[in-house]
Design a protein around this motif. Structure first.
Motif, PDB file in Angstrom:
ATOM      1  N   ALA A 251      17.035  29.580   6.694  1.00  0.00           N
ATOM      2  CA  ALA A 251      16.366  29.649   8.001  1.00  0.00           C
ATOM      3  C   ALA A 251      17.352  29.776   9.153  1.00  0.00           C
ATOM      4  CB  ALA A 251      15.482  28.414   8.202  1.00  0.00           C
ATOM      5  N   ASP A 252      18.618  29.405   8.918  1.00  0.00           N
ATOM      6  CA  ASP A 252      19.628  29.468   9.979  1.00  0.00           C
ATOM      7  C   ASP A 252      20.236  30.863  10.120  1.00  0.00           C
ATOM      8  OD1 ASP A 252      19.259  26.750  10.399  1.00  0.00           O
ATOM      9  OD2 ASP A 252      20.859  26.185   8.997  1.00  0.00           O
ATOM     10  N   PHE A 253      20.056  31.710   9.116  1.00  0.00           N
ATOM     11  CA  PHE A 253      20.638  33.049   9.152  1.00  0.00           C
ATOM     12  C   PHE A 253      19.909  33.919  10.180  1.00  0.00           C
ATOM     13  CE2 PHE A 253      22.467  31.659   5.241  1.00  0.00           C
ATOM     14  CZ  PHE A 253      23.513  32.509   4.935  1.00  0.00           C
ATOM     15  N   GLU A 254      20.679  34.688  10.952  1.00  0.00           N
ATOM     16  CA  GLU A 254      20.063  35.709  11.795  1.00  0.00           C
ATOM     17  C   GLU A 254      19.517  36.815  10.891  1.00  0.00           C
ATOM     18  OE1 GLU A 254      19.513  35.437  14.983  1.00  0.00           O
ATOM     19  OE2 GLU A 254      20.580  33.517  15.065  1.00  0.00           O
ATOM     20  N   ASN A 255      18.612  37.617  11.426  1.00  0.00           N
ATOM     21  CA  ASN A 255      17.958  38.637  10.601  1.00  0.00           C
ATOM     22  C   ASN A 255      18.957  39.571   9.915  1.00  0.00           C
ATOM     23  OD1 ASN A 255      15.398  37.684  11.180  1.00  0.00           O
ATOM     24  ND2 ASN A 255      15.094  39.079  12.900  1.00  0.00           N
ATOM     25  N   PHE A 256      19.918  40.076  10.689  1.00  0.00           N
ATOM     26  CA  PHE A 256      20.893  41.003  10.115  1.00  0.00           C
ATOM     27  C   PHE A 256      21.724  40.330   9.036  1.00  0.00           C
ATOM     28  CE2 PHE A 256      25.248  42.705  10.083  1.00  0.00           C
ATOM     29  CZ  PHE A 256      24.976  44.004   9.668  1.00  0.00           C
ATOM     30  N   ASP A 257      22.150  39.089   9.285  1.00  0.00           N
ATOM     31  CA  ASP A 257      22.984  38.383   8.318  1.00  0.00           C
ATOM     32  C   ASP A 257      22.219  38.086   7.033  1.00  0.00           C
ATOM     33  OD1 ASP A 257      25.076  38.383  10.171  1.00  0.00           O
ATOM     34  OD2 ASP A 257      24.366  36.518  11.087  1.00  0.00           O
ATOM     35  N   LEU A 258      20.942  37.736   7.147  1.00  0.00           N
ATOM     36  CA  LEU A 258      20.144  37.493   5.949  1.00  0.00           C
ATOM     37  C   LEU A 258      19.982  38.776   5.139  1.00  0.00           C
ATOM     38  CD1 LEU A 258      18.416  35.650   4.189  1.00  0.00           C
ATOM     39  CD2 LEU A 258      16.448  36.229   5.634  1.00  0.00           C
ATOM     40  N   SER A 259      19.703  39.870   5.817  1.00  0.00           N
ATOM     41  CA  SER A 259      19.540  41.145   5.099  1.00  0.00           C
ATOM     42  C   SER A 259      20.845  41.537   4.424  1.00  0.00           C
ATOM     43  CB  SER A 259      19.090  42.248   6.058  1.00  0.00           C
ATOM     44  OG  SER A 259      20.120  42.611   6.963  1.00  0.00           O
ATOM     45  N   GLN A 260      21.961  41.292   5.086  1.00  0.00           N
ATOM     46  CA  GLN A 260      23.268  41.614   4.510  1.00  0.00           C
ATOM     47  C   GLN A 260      23.574  40.730   3.312  1.00  0.00           C
ATOM     48  OE1 GLN A 260      27.156  43.058   6.718  1.00  0.00           O
ATOM     49  NE2 GLN A 260      26.969  40.858   6.931  1.00  0.00           N
ATOM     50  N   LEU A 261      23.226  39.447   3.407  1.00  0.00           N
ATOM     51  CA  LEU A 261      23.444  38.517   2.297  1.00  0.00           C
ATOM     52  C   LEU A 261      22.657  38.947   1.065  1.00  0.00           C
ATOM     53  CD1 LEU A 261      24.625  35.564   1.577  1.00  0.00           C
ATOM     54  CD2 LEU A 261      22.280  34.811   1.970  1.00  0.00           C
ATOM     55  N   HIS A 293       9.665  40.181  13.681  1.00  0.00           N
ATOM     56  CA  HIS A 293      10.783  40.495  14.573  1.00  0.00           C
ATOM     57  C   HIS A 293      11.933  41.257  13.902  1.00  0.00           C
ATOM     58  CE1 HIS A 293       8.923  38.040  17.637  1.00  0.00           C
ATOM     59  NE2 HIS A 293       8.891  36.992  16.822  1.00  0.00           N
ATOM     60  N   MET A 294      11.949  41.332  12.591  1.00  0.00           N
ATOM     61  CA  MET A 294      13.057  42.001  11.907  1.00  0.00           C
ATOM     62  C   MET A 294      12.965  43.511  12.090  1.00  0.00           C
ATOM     63  SD  MET A 294      14.191  41.478   7.905  1.00  0.00           S
ATOM     64  CE  MET A 294      15.071  39.924   8.090  1.00  0.00           C
ATOM     65  N   CYS A 295      14.112  44.165  12.380  1.00  0.00           N
ATOM     66  CA  CYS A 295      14.095  45.619  12.560  1.00  0.00           C
ATOM     67  C   CYS A 295      13.868  46.306  11.218  1.00  0.00           C
ATOM     68  CB  CYS A 295      15.402  46.096  13.200  1.00  0.00           C
ATOM     69  SG  CYS A 295      16.822  46.078  12.099  1.00  0.00           S
ATOM     70  N   ALA A 296      13.508  47.576  11.275  1.00  0.00           N
ATOM     71  CA  ALA A 296      13.140  48.310  10.071  1.00  0.00           C
ATOM     72  C   ALA A 296      14.290  48.365   9.067  1.00  0.00           C
ATOM     73  CB  ALA A 296      12.697  49.725  10.447  1.00  0.00           C
ATOM     74  N   GLN A 297      15.510  48.557   9.547  1.00  0.00           N
ATOM     75  CA  GLN A 297      16.648  48.663   8.631  1.00  0.00           C
ATOM     76  C   GLN A 297      16.905  47.351   7.905  1.00  0.00           C
ATOM     77  OE1 GLN A 297      20.232  50.150  10.397  1.00  0.00           O
ATOM     78  NE2 GLN A 297      21.447  49.900   8.549  1.00  0.00           N
ATOM     79  N   ASP A 298      16.866  46.246   8.643  1.00  0.00           N
ATOM     80  CA  ASP A 298      17.086  44.937   8.014  1.00  0.00           C
ATOM     81  C   ASP A 298      15.976  44.616   7.026  1.00  0.00           C
ATOM     82  OD1 ASP A 298      19.320  44.710   9.558  1.00  0.00           O
ATOM     83  OD2 ASP A 298      18.433  43.346  11.036  1.00  0.00           O
TER      84      ASP A 298
END
Length: 319
Positions: A251-261, A293-298
């Motif tokens: 829950a602490d991950f930002e959207n981009f960081d979660l998608s990258q993980l 709120h997550m962008c399409a790419q993420d």
């Protein structure tokens, strides 16, 4: 030179801690920056050769200060606003680079990379100075990671520099920070991605990172595994340890960081059931309302990761 380079650094430190300010303060700050930048540009054009007037730290402080101010959203500065200062700064710094120490070199290049001012001759000469400092063990830790991050951010693949760093046995020894480890591995991966030609260095970085993962920020955890996955490099101990430390923190991950993980785990076929369950629940009903709120790419990276790892969650895919 003292007053000219001191004020931008003072402003940068103040604004880095005070993002919210009145319109009047913003206006006055911009007026001051215009006057100081013109003064600095003239100094770099006409007096930079005089070591009594301009020292290496003055170049570095100027680049660092204006790059820090550029990152302050309230001021709404743009890269093109700083070209008039950074061009003479670069041209004046090139012949003085042999005098730079590790900190001044790292801060100078970091500033140019943040402001996205590409000056190829500056970076080429800086790479030779960096190799000299590396060989004399004067370029280590945060300063080294700043140099490598700057080259990778500017997409300048200086093979001599990266090979020299890869051949240095002390890159990850001693009191190295999480940011230092992550930035170096990220830089190598971004420049030499999908090649995997520096496996020994990456393995050494993984071994240095594993005991320190508890202190890693969520962004650093994501960047760390991405640095390996981007090169299709697999390190069982690292991926297992990152998964362990990411559990309970999704829950602490930002959207981009979660998608990258998640993308990174899927890229090397690492399937951690507990982590995937937590991520799926967070996507559906977490506090960040990611599906909204997550962008399409993420979002695409997240769904691709679940699909690649054959995670069957009808509710998530239907949502």
């Amino acid at each position: 030179m003292c007053s000219s380079d001191l004020w931008p650094s003072r402003l940068a430190r103040w604004w880095s801690k005070n993002e919210k300010a009145t319109a009047e303060i913003v206006h006055r700050t911009l007026d001051v920056l215009v006057l100081i930048s013109r003064n600095l540009a003239d100094i770099f054009r006409f007096k930079a050769e005089d070591s009594q007037v301009v020292q290496p730290r003055h170049f570095a402080i100027t680049a660092w200060a204006y790059a820090t101010l550029l990152r302050c959203r309230t001021l709404q500065l743009h890269t093109e606003n700083l070209t008039g200062l950074f061009r003479p700064l670069a041209e004046a710094a090139v012949p003085r680079l042999p005098e730079f120490d590790g900190q001044s070199l790292g801060n100078l290049l970091w500033g140019f990379a943040v402001v996205r001012q590409v000056h190829r001759r500056l970076f080429f000469v800086a790479s030779r100075r960096a190799i000299q400092l590396l060989q004399s063990e004067e370029l280590l830790g945060q300063n080294l990671s700043n140099v490598l991050w700057s080259f990778s951010q500017m997409r300048l693949a200086n093979h001599a520099l990266f090979e020299a760093v890869a051949g240095c046995p002390d890159v990850f020894r001693g009191p190295v920070s999480s940011q230092h480890i992550t930035n170096i591995l990220w830089a190598f991966s971004r420049i030499h991605g999908k090649i995997g030609m520096f496996r020994t260095l990456c393995d050494a970085g993984a071994e240095a990172a594993i005991p320190k993962l508890q202190s890693f920020k969520t962004q650093e955890l994501a960047n760390l595994v991405w640095a390996f996955a981007n090169q299709t490099l697999y390190h069982e101990g690292l991926f297992a340890a990152v998964a362990h430390h990411a559990r309970g923190r999704i829950a602490d991950f930002e959207n981009f960081d979660l998608s990258q993980l998640l993308w990174s785990f899927a890229k090397v076929w690492w399937r951690d059931v507990s982590l995937m369950k937590e991520a799926a629940q967070d996507m559906l009903c977490g506090p960040k309302q990611r599906l909204k709120h997550m962008c399409a790419q993420d979002l695409g990276c997240v769904l691709w990761a679940f699909a690649m790892l054959q995670w069957q969650d009808e509710e998530l895919f239907r949502a």
